[in-house]
Design a protein around this motif. Structure first.
Motif, PDB file in Angstrom:
ATOM      1  N   GLY A 118       8.378   0.719  -5.652  1.00 31.33           N
ATOM      2  CA  GLY A 118       7.843  -0.146  -4.619  1.00 31.33           C
ATOM      3  C   GLY A 118       6.422   0.228  -4.247  1.00 31.33           C
ATOM      4  N   TYR A 119       5.826  -0.653  -3.420  1.00 29.69           N
ATOM      5  CA  TYR A 119       4.490  -0.437  -2.865  1.00 29.69           C
ATOM      6  C   TYR A 119       4.639  -0.070  -1.398  1.00 29.69           C
ATOM      7  N   PHE A 120       3.873   0.944  -0.938  1.00 31.25           N
ATOM      8  CA  PHE A 120       4.006   1.471   0.410  1.00 31.25           C
ATOM      9  C   PHE A 120       2.630   1.717   1.024  1.00 31.25           C
ATOM     10  N   SER A 121       2.609   1.925   2.360  1.00 31.79           N
ATOM     11  CA  SER A 121       1.341   2.229   3.037  1.00 31.79           C
ATOM     12  C   SER A 121       1.595   2.926   4.369  1.00 31.79           C
ATOM     13  N   TRP A 122       0.550   3.613   4.861  1.00 32.77           N
ATOM     14  CA  TRP A 122       0.506   4.150   6.217  1.00 32.77           C
ATOM     15  C   TRP A 122      -0.946   4.259   6.635  1.00 32.77           C
TER      16      TRP A 122
ATOM     17  N   SER B  26       8.907  11.270 -10.596  1.00 38.02           N
ATOM     18  CA  SER B  26       8.357  10.159  -9.830  1.00 38.02           C
ATOM     19  C   SER B  26       6.861  10.409  -9.669  1.00 38.02           C
ATOM     20  N   SER B  27       6.100   9.334  -9.647  1.00 40.66           N
ATOM     21  CA  SER B  27       4.653   9.477  -9.558  1.00 40.66           C
ATOM     22  C   SER B  27       4.084   8.467  -8.579  1.00 40.66           C
ATOM     23  N   VAL B  28       2.840   8.744  -8.164  1.00 37.33           N
ATOM     24  CA  VAL B  28       2.188   7.981  -7.108  1.00 37.33           C
ATOM     25  C   VAL B  28       0.812   7.553  -7.591  1.00 37.33           C
ATOM     26  N   LEU B  29       0.440   6.319  -7.268  1.00 43.74           N
ATOM     27  CA  LEU B  29      -0.902   5.821  -7.561  1.00 43.74           C
ATOM     28  C   LEU B  29      -1.476   5.205  -6.284  1.00 43.74           C
TER      29      LEU B  29
ATOM     30  N   GLN C 170      -2.701   2.695   0.684  1.00 46.08           N
ATOM     31  CA  GLN C 170      -1.683   1.940  -0.032  1.00 46.08           C
ATOM     32  C   GLN C 170      -1.408   2.640  -1.363  1.00 46.08           C
ATOM     33  N   PHE C 171      -0.131   2.787  -1.705  1.00 44.17           N
ATOM     34  CA  PHE C 171       0.206   3.454  -2.957  1.00 44.17           C
ATOM     35  C   PHE C 171       1.428   2.817  -3.616  1.00 44.17           C
TER      36      PHE C 171
ATOM     37  N   SER D 246      15.216  -2.893  -0.485  1.00 48.66           N
ATOM     38  CA  SER D 246      14.228  -3.785  -1.081  1.00 48.66           C
ATOM     39  C   SER D 246      12.793  -3.464  -0.685  1.00 48.66           C
ATOM     40  N   PRO D 247      12.267  -2.297  -1.087  1.00 48.99           N
ATOM     41  CA  PRO D 247      10.857  -2.022  -0.816  1.00 48.99           C
ATOM     42  C   PRO D 247       9.989  -3.062  -1.515  1.00 48.99           C
ATOM     43  N   SER D 248       8.815  -3.296  -0.980  1.00 48.27           N
ATOM     44  CA  SER D 248       7.923  -4.337  -1.489  1.00 48.27           C
ATOM     45  C   SER D 248       7.641  -4.167  -2.973  1.00 48.27           C
ATOM     46  N   GLN D 249       7.673  -5.279  -3.673  1.00 46.60           N
ATOM     47  CA  GLN D 249       7.282  -5.328  -5.083  1.00 46.60           C
ATOM     48  C   GLN D 249       5.953  -6.061  -5.227  1.00 46.60           C
ATOM     49  N   ASN D 250       5.289  -6.282  -4.073  1.00 47.60           N
ATOM     50  CA  ASN D 250       4.027  -7.015  -4.022  1.00 47.60           C
ATOM     51  C   ASN D 250       2.929  -6.070  -3.535  1.00 47.60           C
TER      52      ASN D 250
END
Length: 182
Positions: free
Chosen positions: A170-174, A89-92, A154-155, A32-36
């Motif tokens: 999902g939305y991710f970050s580092w 797959s793509s990244v924004l 954040q991407f 369940s990666p973030s959907q927010n």
């Protein structure tokens, strides 16, 4: 027309953010990666790396721990891509908030998109190339202060779960670092 060249102390720095989307999808599927977008899932540094032109890199070029150097008045542009070339797959990259302690050195990250005539290889033969309108996008920020800032990249990650249309995974970050000297 004169050969006079004007030198400027401010520059545009382009940071390419490369994300190992296949590994993220494999490791986070069913978790369940973030959907927010306001609350992205934090990821380890093994899933990403960044590249900037050599004079701007302090350390970590080609890693997720890129520490780059900039001057007040510079503009930094971050653009993201997938290691699978955005085909499946793509990244924004959508956000760059400050993280932890340190000085806030850049302000007002904004999303920009431009359409410009660019080279496109011919189908099956490469040459002759054609020049067609293509869209380019990135998030950019103005450098407005000296110091060191820890921030989040954040991407959003989009993928084709059944080979069809892309959808949000999902939305991710580092957290990398920027240092502004003058």
């Amino acid at each position: 027309m004169s050969d006079l060249q004007l030198n400027s102390s401010n520059n545009i720095l382009n940071v390419l953010v490369v994300i190992d989307t296949d590994s993220i999808i494999s490791d986070y599927k069913g978790k369940s990666p973030s959907q927010n977008s306001a609350n992205p899932t934090g990821i380890g540094h093994q899933y990403s790396y960044m590249v900037v032109t050599t004079p701007s890199a302090i350390s970590g070029t080609g890693t997720a721990d890129l520490n780059l150097s900039a001057n007040v008045g510079d503009v930094i542009r971050w653009t993201g891509t997938s290691e699978s070339n955005n085909f499946d797959s793509s990244v924004l990259v959508y956000g760059l908030p400050q993280f932890g302690t340190g000085t806030q050195v850049f302000t007002n990250p904004t999303f920009k998109m431009y359409t410009k005539s660019s080279m496109l290889p011919s189908q099956n033969t490469i040459f002759p190339v054609a020049f067609t309108p293509q869209s380019y996008w990135f998030i950019q920020a103005d450098i407005s202060n000296t110091g060191t800032e820890h921030y989040m990249v954040q991407f959003a990650l989009y993928y084709r779960p059944s080979g069809g249309a892309e959808e949000l995974f999902g939305y991710f970050s580092w957290d990398p670092t920027i240092t502004v000297n003058n």
